[in-house]
Design a protein around this motif. Structure first.
Motif, PDB file in Angstrom:
ATOM      1  N   GLY A 125      -0.002 -45.025   8.650  1.00 15.38           N
ATOM      2  CA  GLY A 125      -0.661 -44.350   7.663  1.00 15.38           C
ATOM      3  C   GLY A 125      -1.744 -44.298   9.542  1.00 15.38           C
ATOM      4  O   GLY A 125      -1.582 -44.583  10.456  1.00 15.38           O
ATOM      5  N   ASP A 126      -2.414 -43.155   8.323  1.00 15.73           N
ATOM      6  CA  ASP A 126      -3.462 -42.181   9.396  1.00 15.73           C
ATOM      7  C   ASP A 126      -5.343 -43.176   9.988  1.00 15.73           C
ATOM      8  O   ASP A 126      -5.915 -42.470   9.465  1.00 15.73           O
ATOM      9  CB  ASP A 126      -4.027 -41.175   9.264  1.00 15.73           C
ATOM     10  CG  ASP A 126      -2.085 -40.166   9.879  1.00 15.73           C
ATOM     11  OD1 ASP A 126      -1.959 -40.338  11.067  1.00 15.73           O
ATOM     12  OD2 ASP A 126      -2.346 -39.124   8.927  1.00 15.73           O
ATOM     13  N   TRP A 127      -5.297 -44.081   8.895  1.00  9.57           N
ATOM     14  CA  TRP A 127      -6.005 -45.133   9.014  1.00  9.57           C
ATOM     15  C   TRP A 127      -6.913 -45.062  10.116  1.00  9.57           C
ATOM     16  O   TRP A 127      -6.174 -45.407  11.353  1.00  9.57           O
ATOM     17  CB  TRP A 127      -5.681 -46.211   8.286  1.00  9.57           C
ATOM     18  CG  TRP A 127      -4.762 -47.478   9.220  1.00  9.57           C
ATOM     19  CD1 TRP A 127      -4.830 -48.132   9.638  1.00  9.57           C
ATOM     20  CD2 TRP A 127      -3.446 -47.652   7.665  1.00  9.57           C
ATOM     21  NE1 TRP A 127      -4.167 -48.862  10.145  1.00  9.57           N
ATOM     22  CE2 TRP A 127      -2.980 -48.432   8.924  1.00  9.57           C
ATOM     23  CE3 TRP A 127      -3.024 -46.733   6.921  1.00  9.57           C
ATOM     24  CZ2 TRP A 127      -2.557 -48.250   9.254  1.00  9.57           C
ATOM     25  CZ3 TRP A 127      -1.677 -47.064   7.389  1.00  9.57           C
ATOM     26  CH2 TRP A 127      -0.851 -48.530   8.473  1.00  9.57           C
ATOM     27  N   SER A 128      -8.313 -45.237   9.865  1.00 12.51           N
ATOM     28  CA  SER A 128      -8.518 -45.909  11.431  1.00 12.51           C
ATOM     29  C   SER A 128      -8.881 -47.215  11.795  1.00 12.51           C
ATOM     30  O   SER A 128      -8.061 -48.130  10.962  1.00 12.51           O
ATOM     31  CB  SER A 128     -10.538 -45.514  11.012  1.00 12.51           C
ATOM     32  OG  SER A 128     -11.357 -46.162   9.758  1.00 12.51           O
ATOM     33  N   ASP A 129      -9.435 -47.949  12.908  1.00 11.60           N
ATOM     34  CA  ASP A 129      -9.670 -49.029  13.349  1.00 11.60           C
ATOM     35  C   ASP A 129     -10.298 -50.412  11.914  1.00 11.60           C
ATOM     36  O   ASP A 129      -9.722 -51.186  11.583  1.00 11.60           O
ATOM     37  CB  ASP A 129     -10.472 -49.898  13.857  1.00 11.60           C
ATOM     38  CG  ASP A 129      -9.723 -49.439  15.569  1.00 11.60           C
ATOM     39  OD1 ASP A 129      -7.964 -49.444  14.779  1.00 11.60           O
ATOM     40  OD2 ASP A 129      -9.942 -49.054  16.865  1.00 11.60           O
ATOM     41  N   ALA A 130     -11.703 -49.348  11.148  1.00 12.32           N
ATOM     42  CA  ALA A 130     -11.633 -50.042  10.302  1.00 12.32           C
ATOM     43  C   ALA A 130     -11.754 -50.242   8.609  1.00 12.32           C
ATOM     44  O   ALA A 130     -11.811 -50.807   7.642  1.00 12.32           O
ATOM     45  CB  ALA A 130     -13.890 -49.397  10.572  1.00 12.32           C
ATOM     46  N   GLU A 131     -10.733 -49.526   8.671  1.00  9.33           N
ATOM     47  CA  GLU A 131      -9.952 -48.972   7.654  1.00  9.33           C
ATOM     48  C   GLU A 131      -8.864 -49.848   7.594  1.00  9.33           C
ATOM     49  O   GLU A 131      -7.684 -48.987   6.204  1.00  9.33           O
ATOM     50  CB  GLU A 131      -9.791 -47.237   6.896  1.00  9.33           C
ATOM     51  CG  GLU A 131     -11.435 -47.060   7.008  1.00  9.33           C
ATOM     52  CD  GLU A 131     -11.056 -45.721   7.272  1.00  9.33           C
ATOM     53  OE1 GLU A 131     -12.086 -44.849   5.873  1.00  9.33           O
ATOM     54  OE2 GLU A 131     -10.012 -44.756   7.174  1.00  9.33           O
ATOM     55  N   ARG A 132      -8.326 -50.996   8.971  1.00 10.01           N
ATOM     56  CA  ARG A 132      -6.609 -50.692   8.452  1.00 10.01           C
ATOM     57  C   ARG A 132      -6.597 -52.236   6.967  1.00 10.01           C
ATOM     58  O   ARG A 132      -7.439 -53.140   6.242  1.00 10.01           O
ATOM     59  CB  ARG A 132      -6.618 -51.998  10.094  1.00 10.01           C
ATOM     60  CG  ARG A 132      -6.491 -51.569  10.922  1.00 10.01           C
ATOM     61  CD  ARG A 132      -7.093 -52.694  12.145  1.00 10.01           C
ATOM     62  NE  ARG A 132      -7.943 -53.171  12.086  1.00 10.01           N
ATOM     63  CZ  ARG A 132      -8.324 -54.654  12.262  1.00 10.01           C
ATOM     64  NH1 ARG A 132      -7.795 -55.525  12.903  1.00 10.01           N
ATOM     65  NH2 ARG A 132      -9.702 -54.537  12.364  1.00 10.01           N
ATOM     66  N   PRO A 133      -5.615 -52.086   6.765  1.00  8.81           N
ATOM     67  CA  PRO A 133      -4.810 -53.210   5.278  1.00  8.81           C
ATOM     68  C   PRO A 133      -4.151 -53.944   5.708  1.00  8.81           C
ATOM     69  O   PRO A 133      -3.865 -53.836   6.857  1.00  8.81           O
ATOM     70  CB  PRO A 133      -3.426 -51.811   4.323  1.00  8.81           C
ATOM     71  CG  PRO A 133      -3.176 -51.278   5.981  1.00  8.81           C
ATOM     72  CD  PRO A 133      -4.049 -50.777   6.455  1.00  8.81           C
ATOM     73  N   HIS A 134      -4.722 -54.527   4.919  1.00  3.13           N
ATOM     74  CA  HIS A 134      -4.702 -56.365   5.107  1.00  3.13           C
ATOM     75  C   HIS A 134      -2.624 -56.800   5.618  1.00  3.13           C
ATOM     76  O   HIS A 134      -2.224 -55.301   4.119  1.00  3.13           O
ATOM     77  CB  HIS A 134      -4.729 -57.079   4.274  1.00  3.13           C
ATOM     78  CG  HIS A 134      -6.664 -57.163   4.351  1.00  3.13           C
ATOM     79  ND1 HIS A 134      -7.178 -58.303   3.916  1.00  3.13           N
ATOM     80  CD2 HIS A 134      -7.210 -56.130   5.232  1.00  3.13           C
ATOM     81  CE1 HIS A 134      -8.706 -58.350   4.659  1.00  3.13           C
ATOM     82  NE2 HIS A 134      -8.617 -56.852   4.865  1.00  3.13           N
ATOM     83  N   ALA A 135      -2.268 -57.211   5.984  1.00  3.52           N
ATOM     84  CA  ALA A 135      -0.133 -56.326   6.290  1.00  3.52           C
ATOM     85  C   ALA A 135      -0.330 -57.725   7.693  1.00  3.52           C
ATOM     86  O   ALA A 135      -1.320 -57.270   8.451  1.00  3.52           O
ATOM     87  CB  ALA A 135      -0.049 -55.278   5.828  1.00  3.52           C
ATOM     88  N   ASP A 136       1.165 -57.447   7.315  1.00  2.00           N
ATOM     89  CA  ASP A 136       0.920 -58.326   8.975  1.00  2.00           C
ATOM     90  C   ASP A 136       2.685 -57.701   9.564  1.00  2.00           C
ATOM     91  O   ASP A 136       3.036 -58.194  10.767  1.00  2.00           O
ATOM     92  CB  ASP A 136       1.742 -59.816   9.157  1.00  2.00           C
ATOM     93  CG  ASP A 136      -0.030 -60.355   8.498  1.00  2.00           C
ATOM     94  OD1 ASP A 136       0.089 -61.417   9.889  1.00  2.00           O
ATOM     95  OD2 ASP A 136      -0.088 -60.406   7.581  1.00  2.00           O
ATOM     96  N   ALA A 137       2.744 -56.995   9.223  1.00  2.00           N
ATOM     97  CA  ALA A 137       4.045 -55.728   9.385  1.00  2.00           C
ATOM     98  C   ALA A 137       3.743 -54.319   9.562  1.00  2.00           C
ATOM     99  O   ALA A 137       3.087 -54.026   8.130  1.00  2.00           O
ATOM    100  CB  ALA A 137       5.739 -55.848   9.323  1.00  2.00           C
ATOM    101  N   LEU A 138       4.467 -52.843  10.475  1.00  2.00           N
ATOM    102  CA  LEU A 138       3.993 -51.921   9.777  1.00  2.00           C
ATOM    103  C   LEU A 138       5.698 -51.468  10.487  1.00  2.00           C
ATOM    104  O   LEU A 138       5.979 -51.946  11.163  1.00  2.00           O
ATOM    105  CB  LEU A 138       3.331 -51.368  10.010  1.00  2.00           C
ATOM    106  CG  LEU A 138       2.949 -51.314  11.858  1.00  2.00           C
ATOM    107  CD1 LEU A 138       1.260 -50.363  12.010  1.00  2.00           C
ATOM    108  CD2 LEU A 138       2.921 -52.720  12.384  1.00  2.00           C
ATOM    109  N   VAL A 139       5.736 -49.933   9.826  1.00  3.45           N
ATOM    110  CA  VAL A 139       6.979 -49.059   9.880  1.00  3.45           C
ATOM    111  C   VAL A 139       6.643 -48.126  10.097  1.00  3.45           C
ATOM    112  O   VAL A 139       5.484 -47.524   9.988  1.00  3.45           O
ATOM    113  CB  VAL A 139       7.981 -49.872   8.769  1.00  3.45           C
ATOM    114  CG1 VAL A 139       8.213 -51.321   8.868  1.00  3.45           C
ATOM    115  CG2 VAL A 139       8.216 -49.155   7.812  1.00  3.45           C
TER     116      VAL A 139
END
Length: 260
Positions: free
Chosen positions: A86-100
């Protein structure tokens, strides 16, 4: 696997043949502006390094693979979870260990310091992915979750290719009996990824295990590039090496993939 250099800072970019033609790279510590124990291209937001230097290193890393692209990362927690970028900022990164993503120009990044970075692509569908596969995430199915997330964006697993980047190698990865027992309890065939070591210990082949999981998932091609983060001190950061030396901090390298 081949290596190129970004001329301005001599940033090392390791490429995988399975991902040829796509903007991608497994980067190390070469280049960058950090100093001290994390000298080089440290991109770890949680490493204790100067945030200004980390931001500069992240920009250098992105420019070495796809200049002008938006770098997107997640807050890694050794899980089996995958999210759509998504368009999140570094401070708003979701907790996860992969992205697509299926959006051109979005540069997916995964940070590691011994764990296995895995980059994925379905060229025909126009979908890419990146996963952080430490032992917890690997046995927890983070690569399977990434493949499934790519399929939801239109990818087909028989068209997906993947590469496992620099990680701690079997010769450097000593584990105890309990560690081995957990993997063998999950599947008896996992015993093949362990070699006997000193009494009560074994050597674990993380790269081979991750590649085997990828192949078992039925994707078109999976490869490991065979680079040991622990042993190649001048090229890569290593959490285990820093721990063995009682160093106060350790850096993180980044692996990147995007649709051009």
């Amino acid at each position: 696997m081949c290596v190129s250099k970004c001329p301005s800072r001599l940033v090392e970019v390791n490429h995988a043949s399975s991902l040829a033609g796509l903007p991608h790279g497994f980067l190390g510590r070469t280049g960058g502006v950090s100093t001290g124990d994390v000298a080089g291209l440290n991109v770890g937001l949680g490493s204790g390094d100067d945030p200004t230097l980390i931001a500069r290193n992240r920009a250098l890393a992105a420019d070495a693979v796809l200049p002008g692209a938006k770098l997107t990362t997640v807050y890694q927690v050794h899980s089996g979870d995958c999210v759509v970028a998504g368009d999140w900022s570094d401070a708003e990164r979701p907790h996860a260990d992969a992205l697509v993503t299926d959006r051109p120009g979005v540069l997916l990044g995964i940070l590691t310091a011994d764990c296995a970075p895995v980059l994925f692509a379905d060229r025909e569908a126009g979908v890419v992915g990146a996963a952080h596969a430490g032992w917890k995430g690997a046995i927890g199915g983070v690569t399977d979750a990434t493949i499934a997330a790519m399929e939801r964006l239109g990818a087909r697993r028989d068209q997906i290719v993947a590469a496992v980047g620099p990680c701690i190698a079997q010769a450097s990865y000593e584990v105890d009996e309990g560690f081995r027992d957990r993997f063998v309890a999950d599947h008896i065939a996992n015993a093949e990824f362990f070699e006997a070591g000193r009494a009560g210990h074994h050597q674990f082949d993380l790269e081979a295990y991750v590649v085997a999981r990828l192949r078992a998932a039925g994707i078109a091609w999976a490869q490991g590039i065979g680079l040991d983060t622990y042993a190649l001190e001048d090229r890569f950061y290593s959490y285990r090496r820093a721990t063995h030396r009682a160093e106060p901090a350790y850096g993180r390298q980044i692996s990147l993939v995007a649709l051009g």
